[in-house]
Design an enzyme around this catalytic site. Structure first.
Site, short mmCIF file in Angstrom:
data_model
loop_
_atom_site.label_atom_id
_atom_site.label_comp_id
_atom_site.label_asym_id
_atom_site.label_seq_id
_atom_site.Cartn_x
_atom_site.Cartn_y
_atom_site.Cartn_z
N CYS A 16 93.20 21.75 18.50
CA CYS A 16 94.65 21.77 18.32
C CYS A 16 94.99 22.27 16.92
O CYS A 16 94.55 21.69 15.93
CB CYS A 16 95.25 20.39 18.54
N ILE B 212 91.02 29.40 26.37
CA ILE B 212 91.12 29.09 24.96
C ILE B 212 92.34 28.21 24.68
O ILE B 212 93.28 28.18 25.47
CB ILE B 212 91.22 30.37 24.10
N ASN C 147 104.38 26.62 19.66
CA ASN C 147 104.67 25.19 19.66
C ASN C 147 103.90 24.51 18.54
O ASN C 147 102.79 24.90 18.19
CB ASN C 147 104.33 24.56 21.01
N ILE D 110 103.98 20.81 18.53
CA ILE D 110 104.33 19.46 18.98
C ILE D 110 103.60 18.40 18.17
O ILE D 110 104.16 17.37 17.82
CB ILE D 110 104.03 19.29 20.48
N GLY E 151 94.92 30.77 29.29
CA GLY E 151 95.54 31.63 28.29
C GLY E 151 96.40 32.70 28.95
O GLY E 151 95.90 33.76 29.30
N ASN F 233 92.42 14.48 28.50
CA ASN F 233 92.29 15.20 27.23
C ASN F 233 92.24 14.18 26.09
O ASN F 233 93.14 13.37 25.93
CB ASN F 233 93.48 16.15 27.07
N GLY G 106 99.18 26.99 31.86
CA GLY G 106 99.91 26.25 30.85
C GLY G 106 101.38 26.59 30.76
O GLY G 106 102.20 26.07 31.50
N LEU H 128 100.54 16.81 19.09
CA LEU H 128 99.83 15.81 19.91
C LEU H 128 100.65 14.54 20.15
O LEU H 128 100.12 13.43 20.20
CB LEU H 128 98.48 15.44 19.29
#
EC number: 1.3.1.14
Length: 309
Positions: free
Chosen positions: A130, A191, A69, A71, A243, A99, A265, A73
């Site tokens: 990120c 991670i 990905n 994206i 992860g 976050n 996730g 943010l």
């Protein structure tokens, strides 16, 4: 006795299962499937001071055992998160982990100072890792001194404990973890995604418009476990491991490696019920393995004094 309850700085978790930031939005979509109060906590999507529209498309690509990905943010910005998203989550009985992201240190400080005042925010997750943004993001997470300085500055203004999200895209993750701990972090989350790429067979060009993206999913689980195992032996603050987690067995592995809680996730995209399913299955797995409480599993891979009954 609640066999799954976990106590961490700022967080009293009824169980250690937390949807990871970026894979659960602000919970609205998943609240249509189940009562979010069954979760230990929620790590809401990264919040920046101003709205971000993210990277151009395409920004998601499937890979064997995971996904890429880029994206970038994307989020509605601090004001909307404070006035709309966090109030929506107040109906659920769970602590929120916010976050925090930015392009420069001042951005992180501004967001942290404001969002830590929200009544249902019990901890911050400092996103210094990120890999999909041009400025900020991973730039803060690959240098021990810079990471430590940002951690210290955020700690000075935050009204709740601060957890720092570590990047795996570094030469020595233990060095960075220790620098962040020494700067006053209350915990670590790890991670974040691994930097990766896919190429189009017909054009030979990157599939993602951003060229590279963050690899997540089961493919990164062995890397995540290794890093949690290493860092947990080097620091004295708790780790929320993540992860490639998809099952109750995965959760136990992360606890064995040294995690005190876990974040799920990419699996949420495949099965929206994955988190409540894991929570439901954990007690039977503890019985099978001979543990009374999930805390008995923590660090078992390296703690010589940890024994099952």
């Amino acid at each position: 006795m609640n066999r799954l309850q976990v106590e961490l700085p700022g967080l009293s978790l009824k169980n250690p299962i937390i949807p990871a930031s970026g894979c659960f939005g602000f919970g609205r979509e998943y609240a249509q499937f189940y009562d979010l109060s069954v979760l230990g906590s929620i790590m809401i999507k990264a919040t920046t001071e101003q709205p971000r529209y993210g990277n151009p498309t395409p920004r998601v690509a499937e890979t064997p055992g995971g996904m890429l990905n880029a994206i970038g943010l994307q989020n509605p910005g601090l004001e909307k998160v404070m006035n709309s998203e966090l109030p929506f989550l107040e109906q659920f009985d769970l602590p929120i982990i916010a976050n925090v992201a930015g392009s420069q240190a001042e951005d992180y400080v501004a967001v942290a100072k404001a969002i830590s005042k929200a009544p249902n925010v019990h901890a911050l997750e400092l996103n210094i890792s990120c890999p999909n943004v041009k400025t900020g993001g991973i730039a803060f997470g690959t240098n021990p001194e810079i990471a430590a300085d940002l951690t210290k500055r955020v700690k000075e203004v935050s009204e709740v404990p601060v957890y720092v999200k570590l990047s795996p895209n570094v030469a020595n993750i233990v060095e960075i973890a220790k620098a962040i701990e020494n700067a006053g972090a209350d915990g670590l989350t790890m991670i974040n995604t691994l930097l990766g790429m896919r190429l189009d067979l017909k054009t030979a060009k990157p599939i993602l418009a951003n060229r590279t993206g963050g690899l997540s999913g089961p493919a990164i689980k062995p890397v995540a476990l290794r890093m949690v195992h290493e860092v947990s032996q080097a620091v004295n603050i708790p780790i929320i491991g993540m992860g490639g987690i998809e099952t109750a067995e995965d959760v136990i592995e992360f606890f064995y490696a040294g995690a005190s809680a876990v974040a799920v996730g990419t699996a949420n995209f495949i099965d929206p019920f994955v988190c409540p399913t894991i929570i439901e299955e954990l007690p039977a797995l503890l019985d099978e393995l001979g543990f009374d409480h999930i805390s008995e599993c923590q660090g078992r891979s390296w703690k010589q004094t940890c024994h099952s009954r």
